[in-house]
Design a protein around this motif. Structure first.
Motif, PDB file in Angstrom:
ATOM      1  N   PHE A  47     -41.747 -22.854  28.472  1.00 55.75           N
ATOM      2  CA  PHE A  47     -42.591 -22.274  30.217  1.00 55.75           C
ATOM      3  C   PHE A  47     -41.723 -23.216  30.818  1.00 55.75           C
ATOM      4  O   PHE A  47     -41.591 -22.150  31.809  1.00 55.75           O
ATOM      5  N   ALA A  48     -41.420 -23.989  31.239  1.00 60.60           N
ATOM      6  CA  ALA A  48     -40.092 -24.433  32.826  1.00 60.60           C
ATOM      7  C   ALA A  48     -38.989 -23.248  32.237  1.00 60.60           C
ATOM      8  O   ALA A  48     -38.707 -22.981  33.474  1.00 60.60           O
ATOM      9  N   ASP A  49     -38.609 -22.447  31.246  1.00 66.41           N
ATOM     10  CA  ASP A  49     -37.402 -21.433  31.714  1.00 66.41           C
ATOM     11  C   ASP A  49     -38.272 -20.739  32.397  1.00 66.41           C
ATOM     12  O   ASP A  49     -37.495 -19.592  32.915  1.00 66.41           O
ATOM     13  N   ALA A  50     -39.043 -20.159  31.271  1.00 66.11           N
ATOM     14  CA  ALA A  50     -39.799 -18.790  32.142  1.00 66.11           C
ATOM     15  C   ALA A  50     -40.162 -18.806  33.547  1.00 66.11           C
ATOM     16  O   ALA A  50     -40.315 -17.575  34.256  1.00 66.11           O
ATOM     17  N   ILE A  51     -40.410 -19.806  33.759  1.00 62.18           N
ATOM     18  CA  ILE A  51     -41.239 -20.255  35.637  1.00 62.18           C
ATOM     19  C   ILE A  51     -39.107 -20.653  36.106  1.00 62.18           C
ATOM     20  O   ILE A  51     -39.062 -19.241  36.942  1.00 62.18           O
ATOM     21  N   GLU A  52     -38.353 -20.858  35.603  1.00 63.93           N
ATOM     22  CA  GLU A  52     -37.023 -20.700  36.669  1.00 63.93           C
ATOM     23  C   GLU A  52     -36.770 -19.365  36.028  1.00 63.93           C
ATOM     24  O   GLU A  52     -36.122 -19.271  37.147  1.00 63.93           O
ATOM     25  N   ASP A  53     -36.875 -18.940  34.963  1.00 58.27           N
ATOM     26  CA  ASP A  53     -36.549 -16.987  34.595  1.00 58.27           C
ATOM     27  C   ASP A  53     -37.418 -16.073  35.632  1.00 58.27           C
ATOM     28  O   ASP A  53     -36.301 -15.359  36.723  1.00 58.27           O
ATOM     29  N   SER A  54     -38.663 -16.920  36.422  1.00 58.21           N
ATOM     30  CA  SER A  54     -38.998 -15.528  37.422  1.00 58.21           C
ATOM     31  C   SER A  54     -38.511 -15.282  38.320  1.00 58.21           C
ATOM     32  O   SER A  54     -39.160 -15.033  39.557  1.00 58.21           O
ATOM     33  N   TYR A  55     -37.268 -16.893  39.154  1.00 56.59           N
ATOM     34  CA  TYR A  55     -37.061 -16.737  40.148  1.00 56.59           C
ATOM     35  C   TYR A  55     -36.445 -15.493  40.662  1.00 56.59           C
ATOM     36  O   TYR A  55     -35.796 -15.072  39.921  1.00 56.59           O
ATOM     37  N   ASP A  56     -37.315 -15.144  41.724  1.00 52.91           N
ATOM     38  CA  ASP A  56     -36.299 -13.767  42.092  1.00 52.91           C
ATOM     39  C   ASP A  56     -35.459 -14.398  43.493  1.00 52.91           C
ATOM     40  O   ASP A  56     -35.889 -14.636  44.686  1.00 52.91           O
ATOM     41  N   PRO A  57     -33.538 -14.367  43.854  1.00 59.19           N
ATOM     42  CA  PRO A  57     -33.670 -15.087  44.651  1.00 59.19           C
ATOM     43  C   PRO A  57     -33.405 -13.999  46.107  1.00 59.19           C
ATOM     44  O   PRO A  57     -33.323 -14.105  47.003  1.00 59.19           O
ATOM     45  N   ALA A  58     -33.389 -12.855  46.164  1.00 64.54           N
ATOM     46  CA  ALA A  58     -33.718 -12.235  46.358  1.00 64.54           C
ATOM     47  C   ALA A  58     -34.444 -12.296  47.720  1.00 64.54           C
ATOM     48  O   ALA A  58     -34.333 -11.998  49.002  1.00 64.54           O
ATOM     49  N   ASN A  59     -35.834 -12.626  46.778  1.00 64.31           N
ATOM     50  CA  ASN A  59     -36.952 -12.443  47.821  1.00 64.31           C
ATOM     51  C   ASN A  59     -37.161 -14.260  48.006  1.00 64.31           C
ATOM     52  O   ASN A  59     -37.829 -14.209  48.418  1.00 64.31           O
ATOM     53  N   ASN A  60     -36.372 -14.760  47.637  1.00 63.83           N
ATOM     54  CA  ASN A  60     -36.430 -16.070  47.054  1.00 63.83           C
ATOM     55  C   ASN A  60     -38.064 -16.624  46.822  1.00 63.83           C
ATOM     56  O   ASN A  60     -39.344 -17.192  47.645  1.00 63.83           O
ATOM     57  N   ASP A  61     -37.842 -16.404  45.669  1.00 66.53           N
ATOM     58  CA  ASP A  61     -39.847 -15.764  45.363  1.00 66.53           C
ATOM     59  C   ASP A  61     -39.976 -16.327  43.605  1.00 66.53           C
ATOM     60  O   ASP A  61     -39.071 -15.840  43.201  1.00 66.53           O
ATOM     61  N   PHE A  62     -40.967 -16.574  43.549  1.00 67.04           N
ATOM     62  CA  PHE A  62     -40.961 -16.726  42.205  1.00 67.04           C
ATOM     63  C   PHE A  62     -42.354 -15.533  41.532  1.00 67.04           C
ATOM     64  O   PHE A  62     -43.120 -15.394  41.943  1.00 67.04           O
ATOM     65  N   LYS A  63     -41.731 -14.562  40.996  1.00 63.25           N
ATOM     66  CA  LYS A  63     -42.505 -13.393  39.864  1.00 63.25           C
ATOM     67  C   LYS A  63     -42.867 -14.016  38.999  1.00 63.25           C
ATOM     68  O   LYS A  63     -43.163 -14.841  38.049  1.00 63.25           O
ATOM     69  N   PHE A  64     -44.582 -13.768  39.384  1.00 63.34           N
ATOM     70  CA  PHE A  64     -45.509 -13.530  37.925  1.00 63.34           C
ATOM     71  C   PHE A  64     -46.284 -14.895  37.355  1.00 63.34           C
ATOM     72  O   PHE A  64     -46.063 -15.163  36.498  1.00 63.34           O
TER      73      PHE A  64
END
Ligand code: ADP
Length: 467
Positions: A47-64
């Motif tokens: 779960f924590a990995d999935a959240i970390e994966d969803s980090y979008d560095p371009a927008n400095n945002d967490f997708k989904f």
């Protein structure tokens, strides 16, 4: 208190099973706990990995982020937060665990990009939570921008483990009880032949030496023990037979020459031409010969007592009559010592037995009473009936028997220490013969005695109708 083999074996087996079950249960519990926590930790990591994966560095945002956490919370009632390197909370799920323990920034800052750690903390209400702390990495610049922490309550796990613990604690005494019952039953079955042997051994005496132990399985250890024991009985039986034969032969061989000698000497003492000194010596010899011939006849009787099944001829005997005559016979001897002897017994008392042996039994006791009672003493014989038995008592106020001698008084050739001072001659066979005769007639012979006060011998024989 000594415990039986059955109890000792059962305790031993139950103790071993208890130790094994405790060790086994401990391992099982420990293994189960490790597996459950590994699954739990794995889930937190995914779960924590999935959240970390969803980090979008371009927008400095967490997708989904919302979508992922929603799914997770719906299923697991977990919580998550994202904290940046400046220690500001970027995201916190709703409902977030209230008052979590302070975030371990120091330890978290030491994490490499690939590593993570778990922590467990207890809230004030006692609830325990476990969470994973994992760094969030900007994949373009490869720098750590913060951490994601995802956690869940361990209540369910602890409930499961507590249930398992209860199950173990409950099953342990049940298993132990079961093992104790089964092992007791098994040991009991195993040693049953030994108990049977012990029972049979108790029954075997010199009167039934021809009986043998039952052998259930001659090839197992117990069977071999029984066989060896039976062989020992064979040898004992043979030894008894030989002893009896020997006694019989010796008494038979001695009887005639002693009688001849006695006759010769008795005739010689009648010769008035012999000097007095020689005649006195011959008289003493005759006395000795009388003693010897009594001993020989006792030995011959004794050989009967060693017979396994002595064939006693049985006939109805009137004890009152027999005792009356015997007392009159012995009165001559008693008179020589100025002893009074009385017989109490008017009612007819009938028993079944061999008159020759019964006479010998009573004569031995009467003879002793006269022998071991000093001059002017008194002897009393009584005959009565009691609970289906004839009871004949011989009481005297003679020298008595002290307590050290009493237990041995019926042993063959045993004579009490005080007889020597009394100068009474004897062989030490009379009482053992008397006891044997009483027992061979299914009766008993008992004694009560006080030194210097007297003795009472009590003979009990079954009455005619009770044989
Ligand atoms: P014994 O030939 O020596 O009389 P017994 O077997 O008849 O042998 O008796 C064994 C011993 O028991 C005697 O030596 C004596 O010490 C003791 N005893 C037997 N009867 C009496 C009695 N009436 N009073 C005292 N002692 C007795």
């Amino acid at each position: 208190m000594s415990k039986s083999i059955k109890t000792r074996m059962t305790i031993f087996i139950a103790t071993i099973v208890f130790v094994l079950l405790t060790i086994f249960g401990g391992f099982l519990y420990w293994g189960l706990k490790a597996i459950i926590y590994r699954h739990f930790d794995q889930r937190l990591l995914v779960f924590a990995d999935a959240i970390e994966d969803s980090y979008d560095p371009a927008n400095n945002d967490f997708k989904f982020l919302e979508e992922k956490t929603e799914n997770y919370f719906a299923a697991r009632k977990g919580w998550v937060r994202i904290i940046d390197w400046n220690e500001t909370i970027l995201f916190q799920s709703d409902p977030f665990v209230k008052n979590p323990a302070p975030f371990p920034f120091e330890k978290a800052k030491e994490l490499t990009t690939e590593s993570y750690f778990y922590r467990q903390f207890k809230r004030e209400n006692g609830k325990v939570f476990r969470s994973i702390i994992l760094p969030v990495v900007n994949r373009i610049s490869a720098e750590k921008i913060g951490w994601v922490e995802a956690g869940e309550s361990v209540k369910e796990i602890e409930n499961t483990l507590a249930f398992f613990r209860k199950l173990l604690l409950l099953s342990l005494p049940i298993a132990l009880l079961f093992v104790a019952i089964v092992s007791y039953w098994m040991v009991n079955r195993l040693i049953q032949p030994v108990s049977a042997m012990a029972e049979q051994t108790e029954k075997i005496s010199y009167t039934n030496l021809d009986e043998r132990l039952p052998i259930i399985n001659p090839n197992d250890e117990l069977g071999r023990l029984g066989t060896r024991f039976n062989m020992l009985l064979d040898r004992l039986e043979n030894a008894f037979q030989t002893q009896r034969q020997f006694l019989n032969n010796v008494s038979h061989e001695l009887k005639t020459p002693i009688t001849i000698l006695r006759n010769h000497w008795e005739k010689a003492t009648a010769d008035n031409s012999l000097p007095d000194s020689i005649r006195r010596r011959l008289n003493t010899d005759v006395e000795e010969l009388v003693r010897l011939s009594k001993m020989v006849s006792d030995l011959s009787l004794l050989s009967h007592s060693l017979e396994m099944h002595p064939a006693l001829k049985r006939e109805q005997v009137s004890l009152t009559e027999m005792l009356h005559h015997l007392v009159e016979d012995i009165r001559l001897l008693a008179n020589q010592k100025n002893q009074s002897i009385e017989f109490l017994g008017n009612e007819p008392v009938q028993v079944n037995g061999e008159p020759r042996f019964l006479k010998r039994l009573f004569l031995n006791l009467l003879d002793n009473a006269v022998k071991y009672t000093p001059d002017n003493g008194s002897i009393r014989v009584s005959c009565s009936m009691e609970n289906g038995h004839a009871v004949v008592c011989f009481s005297d106020n003679g020298i008595g028997i002290n307590s050290q001698d009493l237990p041995h008084i019926f042993d063959r050739f045993y004579r009490a220490s005080n007889v020597h001072s009394n100068n009474a001659k004897g062989t030490g066979l009379g009482l053992s013969i008397a006891k044997w005769i009483a027992e061979a007639h299914h009766g008993s012979l008992e004694i009560t005695s006080q030194p210097k006060q007297g003795s009472t011998f009590k003979v009990k024989l079954p009455l005619v109708n009770n044989v």
